[in-house]
Design an enzyme around this catalytic site. Structure first.
Site, mmCIF file in Angstrom:
data_model
loop_
_atom_site.group_PDB
_atom_site.id
_atom_site.type_symbol
_atom_site.label_atom_id
_atom_site.label_comp_id
_atom_site.label_asym_id
_atom_site.label_seq_id
_atom_site.Cartn_x
_atom_site.Cartn_y
_atom_site.Cartn_z
ATOM 1 N N GLY A 126 0.831 -1.200 0.000
ATOM 2 C CA GLY A 126 0.000 0.000 0.000
ATOM 3 C C GLY A 126 0.855 1.236 0.000
ATOM 4 O O GLY A 126 2.067 1.195 -0.242
ATOM 5 N N GLY A 127 0.223 2.380 0.299
ATOM 6 C CA GLY A 127 0.919 3.652 0.243
ATOM 7 C C GLY A 127 2.038 3.768 1.256
ATOM 8 O O GLY A 127 3.015 4.475 1.029
ATOM 9 N N MET A 128 1.911 3.091 2.417
ATOM 10 C CA MET A 128 2.927 3.198 3.455
ATOM 11 C C MET A 128 4.024 2.150 3.305
ATOM 12 O O MET A 128 5.065 2.269 3.932
ATOM 13 C CB MET A 128 2.278 3.044 4.832
ATOM 14 C CG MET A 128 1.352 4.182 5.209
ATOM 15 S SD MET A 128 2.236 5.725 5.472
ATOM 16 C CE MET A 128 3.090 5.357 7.012
ATOM 17 N N VAL A 154 3.502 -5.515 3.359
ATOM 18 C CA VAL A 154 3.251 -6.341 4.531
ATOM 19 C C VAL A 154 3.701 -7.766 4.244
ATOM 20 O O VAL A 154 3.390 -8.324 3.191
ATOM 21 C CB VAL A 154 1.750 -6.335 4.892
ATOM 22 C CG1 VAL A 154 1.488 -7.167 6.137
ATOM 23 C CG2 VAL A 154 1.270 -4.912 5.100
ATOM 24 N N LYS A 208 5.525 -5.093 8.784
ATOM 25 C CA LYS A 208 5.208 -3.947 7.943
ATOM 26 C C LYS A 208 6.509 -3.228 7.611
ATOM 27 O O LYS A 208 7.155 -2.669 8.488
ATOM 28 C CB LYS A 208 4.249 -3.002 8.653
ATOM 29 C CG LYS A 208 3.756 -1.867 7.764
ATOM 30 C CD LYS A 208 2.677 -1.071 8.476
ATOM 31 C CE LYS A 208 2.061 -0.050 7.525
ATOM 32 N NZ LYS A 208 0.976 0.702 8.177
ATOM 33 N N ASP A 264 -7.310 5.209 13.043
ATOM 34 C CA ASP A 264 -7.806 4.507 11.856
ATOM 35 C C ASP A 264 -8.574 3.251 12.260
ATOM 36 O O ASP A 264 -8.339 2.162 11.732
ATOM 37 C CB ASP A 264 -6.650 4.159 10.920
ATOM 38 C CG ASP A 264 -7.127 3.808 9.511
ATOM 39 O OD1 ASP A 264 -8.260 4.202 9.155
ATOM 40 O OD2 ASP A 264 -6.376 3.156 8.771
#
Length: 602
Positions: free
Chosen positions: A8-10, A13, A27, A121
């Site tokens: 994903g954007g960060m 995983v 992560k 979140d």
């Protein structure tokens, strides 16, 4: 042994096993952030704060290394489906299960808030249903609410639109009360299958969060008296987690806290884990990864030596319902926070970025020709977003990013990657009369200036409220609707800023683009465009021969932008080996009909 579960954007995983044999999720932070000392410091603070969280209803942080070349965070792997999966597989939870869910989440939030954290979140994808209760996961974006305020600043929005609080949607300071608002929204989704503020687009959803009173008529009365005060628009009017627990009272123990689909999903996942840890001898090529594992580990983490593998898919088709999130997921896609990521670049007006800049050789720049797509011409210099450079070669770094250059033909071009998209770049290019050295000097300097200015902000597009250009095309249709249209989806891929590709038994592409209307004189001159009525709307089928796979292409103008240009939506349904073109076009019309009911009205 580890498996790549998602990206994903960060960052990405991984699933793995720690030195003591326990399963963990890892992560790894996206390389685009790793060069930023400020990000490393924030990450270090988040890790330290997350380690203070304990309790039966959270996933413990086991280890981390903020100073590694690629920073990582390791947490205990939590087996079980996410709340999203559970509701998709079995529908809204029964009232008895809602009590267990509410109590477990309230206890988890109490632990998180006692550690001085705000989750920021809390959403269905970050709640895992295990055999003995829920678990709250993903403290990767939690921020300490005590201590140095320089690392947490007002104006940064972190969260998922359908489940964030009004103050979070406004970019204001947030505290534990924000998590209680998300808690209330999450319980509504669990009780009804639908988020309380879900709209037809992300801006619509955020407007609902800030201004609209939700309809709670379908929420059981005992739960409604808890949810309603949690959804107060003012943080000061919301209760804390201790009040929630008092209102719930004692929760009687039960052998089966969840409805039957949840234990079935857990059993399936455990069988997959056994196969992963004790793989049979390979008999044929197998690709893909476990949908249930990806959801369970979608935010977690480990160290050790990482060996990336493709996990085998189990034989037979997966149940369609289990592969799709519930209603509302279409507008809760995690936002890529990198200024050079697709979520920000969609909203950047490239014709503002370099305006007034004193370019070498060229002097002060003025946008002379806004492009139809993602480019702008400043005299001889073009600034754009597009595919990787033809014959591009590595040329070191530019503003901390990998730089590629190309001197193909009479042009010189420079490019840096768009964060989170493998084949898309931000580029500058000059063709024509300047010498080769002058052209390359200008494009490198111009690209560096563009990166700095985009990171600084202040170059937003002027977009109408009904515009689609600023939205992630993968959020325009809810995932469960896509599954109903084309069957189980193996992958959903954002191919560029405005094109989403769904891979199942068939493939369909959803594209939002600026261009001439599909029924305009330019298209009429080209021929092969036929009007078709779909859902009370005239769309246009392109019957010209396809250069790629045989496909049915349907296009319509969502809204005009000028006398000649507008925002167009295009559905491309690639014909599988078992479908005729007529069947492919029938499917494409079903997709268009579904889209017309979800898109904001022009």
């Amino acid at each position: 042994m580890f498996a790549v579960l998602g990206q994903g954007g960060m960052g990405r995983v991984l699933l793995g096993r720690s030195p003591d044999g326990r399963l963990v999720a890892v992560k790894q932070v996206h390389p685009g952030f790793a060069h930023d000392p400020g990000f490393r410091e924030r990450f270090r603070r988040e890790v330290a704060a997350s380690r203070m969280v304990s309790g039966a209803f959270t996933a413990a942080v086991m280890d981390a290394d903020p100073d590694a070349p690629t920073p990582w965070l390791a947490s205990m792997f939590v087996p079980g489906p996410s709340l999203s999966e559970a509701v998709a597989a079995g529908g809204p939870l029964p009232q008895s299960s809602l009590g267990y869910l509410a109590a477990g989440l309230a206890l988890a939030l109490g632990e998180i808030h006692r550690a001085g954290l705000v989750h920021r979140d809390l959403k269905p994808g970050n709640v895992i249903l295990t055999g003995d209760g829920p678990r709250v996961i993903d403290f990767g974006i939690a921020r300490a609410i005590e201590g140095d305020s320089e690392l947490t600043h007002t104006g940064a929005i972190i969260g998922s639109p359908g489940f964030m609080s009004p103050e979070q949607a406004r970019g204001q300071e947030i505290g534990p009360a924000s998590d209680l608002f998300s808690f209330g929204s999450l319980l509504v989704m669990a009780a009804t299958g639908q988020g309380p503020f879900t709209g037809s687009s992300t801006p619509h959803t955020l407007y609902n969060v800030v201004h609209t009173r939700p309809d709670l008529s379908r929420v059981p009365e005992d739960l409604r008296r808890i949810v309603e005060p949690c959804l107060a628009k003012s943080p000061g009017d919301r209760p804390d987690s201790a009040w929630v627990l008092r209102q719930l009272g004692p929760i009687a123990p039960a052998a089966a806290p969840w409805p039957p689909p949840v234990p079935q999903l857990i059993d399936t996942q455990q069988a997959e884990m056994r196969e992963l840890l004790n793989p049979p001898a390979p008999r044929r090529s197998r690709r893909g990864l476990y949908t249930t594992l990806a959801a369970a580990a979608a935010v977690l983490v480990v160290a050790s030596v990482v060996v990336a593998v493709n996990l085998p898919q189990r034989p037979g088709p997966a149940p369609a319902a289990a592969s799709a999130p519930p209603s509302g997921a279409a507008v809760t896609t995690p936002v890529n926070p990198d200024p050079l990521g697709p979520d920000n670049l969609r909203r950047v007006d490239l014709c503002k970025v370099l305006a007034g800049w004193e370019a070498p050789v060229l002097g002060a720049l003025t946008a002379s020709s806004p492009g139809r797509g993602l480019d702008c011409l400043y005299g001889a210099l073009n600034l754009g977003i597009g595919p990787r450079l033809l014959e591009g070669v590595p040329a070191g770094e530019l503003e901390g990013l990998p730089l590629y250059t190309s001197t193909f033909g009479d042009s010189c071009a420079a490019a840096v990657p768009v964060a989170g998209l493998q084949s898309v770049v931000l580029l500058t290019e000059i063709r024509g009369a300047l010498s080769s050295d002058e052209k390359c000097t200008v494009v490198k300097a111009g690209l560096g200036e563009a990166v700095r200015r985009i990171r600084a902000g202040g170059h937003g597009r002027d977009m109408a409220p009904q515009s689609l250009i600023g939205l992630d095309p993968c959020t325009l249709l809810p995932p469960e609707r896509v599954v109903r249209l084309i069957g189980p989806v193996r992958a959903t891929v954002l191919e560029d800023l405005h094109q989403c590709v769904y891979h199942g038994d068939d493939i369909f592409r959803l594209t939002v683009e600026q261009g001439y209307p599909p029924h305009g004189p330019e298209q009429a001159a080209a021929g092969g465009v036929v009007p078709v009525e779909v859902g009370g709307r005239t769309v246009y089928r392109d019957e010209r021969p396809s250069q790629g796979s045989p496909a049915c292409v349907l296009t319509w103008q969502h809204r005009p932008m000028s006398e000649r240009l507008g925002e167009n939506v295009k559905v491309t349904y690639e014909r599988g080996s078992r479908k005729t073109m007529q069947q492919a076009c029938a499917k494409a019309e079903e997709v268009v009909s579904a889209l017309l009911t979800w898109l904001p009205k022009p």
